[in-house]
Enzyme design. Sequence first.
Site, PDB file in Angstrom:
ATOM      1  N   ASP A 116     151.136 -63.844  75.597  1.00 21.10           N
ATOM      2  CA  ASP A 116     152.016 -63.272  76.570  1.00 21.10           C
ATOM      3  C   ASP A 116     151.108 -63.416  77.999  1.00 21.10           C
ATOM      4  OD1 ASP A 116     154.324 -62.150  77.675  1.00 21.10           O
ATOM      5  OD2 ASP A 116     152.960 -60.157  77.735  1.00 21.10           O
ATOM      6  N   HIS A 117     151.739 -63.848  79.036  1.00 18.93           N
ATOM      7  CA  HIS A 117     151.217 -64.194  80.417  1.00 18.93           C
ATOM      8  C   HIS A 117     149.865 -64.996  80.337  1.00 18.93           C
ATOM      9  CE1 HIS A 117     154.373 -61.871  82.677  1.00 18.93           C
ATOM     10  NE2 HIS A 117     154.115 -60.898  81.630  1.00 18.93           N
ATOM     11  N   HIS A 224     157.627 -54.995  85.407  1.00 23.08           N
ATOM     12  CA  HIS A 224     156.589 -54.227  84.355  1.00 23.08           C
ATOM     13  C   HIS A 224     156.455 -52.770  84.758  1.00 23.08           C
ATOM     14  CE1 HIS A 224     155.397 -58.743  83.626  1.00 23.08           C
ATOM     15  NE2 HIS A 224     155.629 -58.285  82.631  1.00 23.08           N
ATOM     16  N   HIS A 261     161.430 -60.415  80.832  1.00 25.10           N
ATOM     17  CA  HIS A 261     160.118 -59.650  80.912  1.00 25.10           C
ATOM     18  C   HIS A 261     160.500 -58.188  81.438  1.00 25.10           C
ATOM     19  CE1 HIS A 261     156.884 -62.312  80.386  1.00 25.10           C
ATOM     20  NE2 HIS A 261     157.850 -63.044  80.250  1.00 25.10           N
ATOM     21  N   GLY A 262     159.611 -57.351  81.270  1.00 29.06           N
ATOM     22  CA  GLY A 262     159.757 -55.878  81.933  1.00 29.06           C
ATOM     23  C   GLY A 262     161.257 -55.298  81.334  1.00 29.06           C
ATOM     24  N   ALA A 263     161.308 -55.536  80.160  1.00 29.41           N
ATOM     25  CA  ALA A 263     162.562 -55.083  79.385  1.00 29.41           C
ATOM     26  C   ALA A 263     162.686 -53.836  78.687  1.00 29.41           C
ATOM     27  CB  ALA A 263     163.179 -56.095  78.510  1.00 29.41           C
ATOM     28  N   SER A 264     161.573 -52.912  79.140  1.00 24.42           N
ATOM     29  CA  SER A 264     161.348 -51.609  78.303  1.00 24.42           C
ATOM     30  C   SER A 264     162.469 -50.619  78.867  1.00 24.42           C
ATOM     31  CB  SER A 264     160.018 -51.300  78.870  1.00 24.42           C
ATOM     32  OG  SER A 264     159.197 -51.476  77.631  1.00 24.42           O
TER      33      SER A 264
HETATM   34  O1  G3H Z   1     153.360 -57.598  80.673  1.00 25.47           O
HETATM   35  C1  G3H Z   1     152.206 -57.728  80.039  1.00 25.47           C
HETATM   36  C2  G3H Z   1     151.894 -56.549  79.255  1.00 25.47           C
HETATM   37  O2  G3H Z   1     152.362 -55.045  79.485  1.00 25.47           O
HETATM   38  C3  G3H Z   1     150.553 -56.433  78.963  1.00 25.47           C
HETATM   39  O3  G3H Z   1     149.795 -55.426  79.152  1.00 25.47           O
HETATM   40  O4  G3H Z   1     147.463 -56.494  79.755  1.00 25.47           O
HETATM   41  O5  G3H Z   1     147.743 -54.237  79.461  1.00 25.47           O
HETATM   42  O6  G3H Z   1     148.285 -55.489  77.149  1.00 25.47           O
HETATM   43  P1  G3H Z   1     148.320 -55.425  78.784  1.00 25.47           P
HETATM   44  P1  13P Z   2     157.587 -53.532  80.120  1.00 22.55           P
HETATM   45  O1  13P Z   2     156.423 -52.882  81.073  1.00 22.55           O
HETATM   46  O2  13P Z   2     159.040 -53.372  80.494  1.00 22.55           O
HETATM   47  O3  13P Z   2     157.468 -53.098  78.729  1.00 22.55           O
HETATM   48  O4  13P Z   2     157.597 -55.117  80.146  1.00 22.55           O
HETATM   49  C1  13P Z   2     156.603 -55.691  79.209  1.00 22.55           C
HETATM   50  C2  13P Z   2     156.497 -57.039  79.311  1.00 22.55           C
HETATM   51  O5  13P Z   2     157.205 -57.808  80.080  1.00 22.55           O
HETATM   52  C3  13P Z   2     155.427 -57.887  78.663  1.00 22.55           C
HETATM   53  O6  13P Z   2     155.373 -59.325  78.943  1.00 22.55           O
HETATM   54 ZN    ZN Z   3     155.609 -59.730  81.051  1.00 22.06          ZN
END
Ligand code: G3H
Ligand code: 13P
Ligand code: ZN
Length: 394
Positions: A116-117, A224, A261-264
Amino acid sequence: MALDSYIRPPQLNTDRKFPDNMLSAHALLSRAKNGEKGSKKEKRYAVPAFNVTTIASINAAFTAYEMLGSSGLLAFSNSALKFLGRGDAVFGLEVVHDYVAKLAKRSSVKIATHLDHGDYIHDSGRKVVQEAVRTLTSVMADCSTDEKAKRPTPLEANVGLTREVVNMAHPQGVSVEGELGVLAGEEDEDTKSDFSTYTNPVELERFLRETGVLMLAPTIGTMHGPNKGKPGQKVKLNVQLAHELLKLADSIDPRICFVAHGASTLYSQVTEYAIRTLEKGNFSNGSLQKWKDFVGTDWDQIEGLIEAGFCKINTDTENRQTFLAKLLGTVAQEAAKIDIRYYDTATTEALTQSYIQKLIMAGNYGVWHDPKIDIKKFKFDLSKSLADAVGGAS
Ligand code: G3H
Ligand code: 13P
Ligand code: ZN
């Protein structure tokens, strides 16, 4: 325009054989976009990408997938890999590769592992992306934002860097997700963006044609983190732009899958449980107000995007909230249990519930086999054990 951008990007090698029961993320997303479940064709569904950071969270995700017969997409951020690899993200990739392959081999479902990212802009991140191409089944080349300069990466550079990742990954059968536009919020422990830009359709056309990515994260207003807006105000996504971008991408290559992304979502069961616990306890450092201020993405709009063709939904924050709420509640109930497994079991079961909830919401069940639980009986409830929440089964 760079010379190599005139050469067609390499196609994703779909003949690549990954370890048993493992597939590229794109293979899972295509099935979701086409509504494929077993040999049947049904309504479109989405694949939630869960950001797993610990062995317990990987186990929780497998339990949820296997209960529901879901397609599983495990997402690893750079900082999660550092954590799993005792400070070394490249070692973290080895750990993850070995552990997930072993679990997948004996699993009833199929799994993709995704970086991811992935940071292909800076040298330290580049090494991780290169190793991820060797060890995972999918990578995100996140070259859309120059975090140091606090501005979007020029299109030329985003295209060039993303294309380099595609050149490396596609011949190996490893799918690549690109990002175009700048997403607001915290995306990595080292990466915070307090500005954002929408994806520009003219740029999108060039980006897709020249990079050859089959997965694209556009920016349409999602963000996010736990504060996606103000309490009481609905998060408003640019749904019209999302539809315009989807139509354009489909006309370029219908295999392209979109990613939100940011779909929580913010689960009221979770916040209410945490708030109840905090109100009863002696927590005096503003935590209660922070819980009250959390705002998630509006699920109705995400659902609309899934129907329209978004097939990967990234969810991290909501699962962290579930974990933390359950930890608070468990400690409030029993704070002298001298057994790490007692607290681990409670939080892992809660995470499993969180994953099951999102998979059901995304329509992602019955993909590899019929669910082993009665979907209708599942009730996401942190005050219950997993067995009780799924209606008695374990
Ligand atoms: O968008 C990415 C995630 O929320 C990753 O978060 O780097 O704290 O694991 P983290
Ligand atoms: P949330 O912060 O909405 O869970 O998004 C996570 C995300 O986009 C991880 O790549
Ligand atoms: Zn993300």
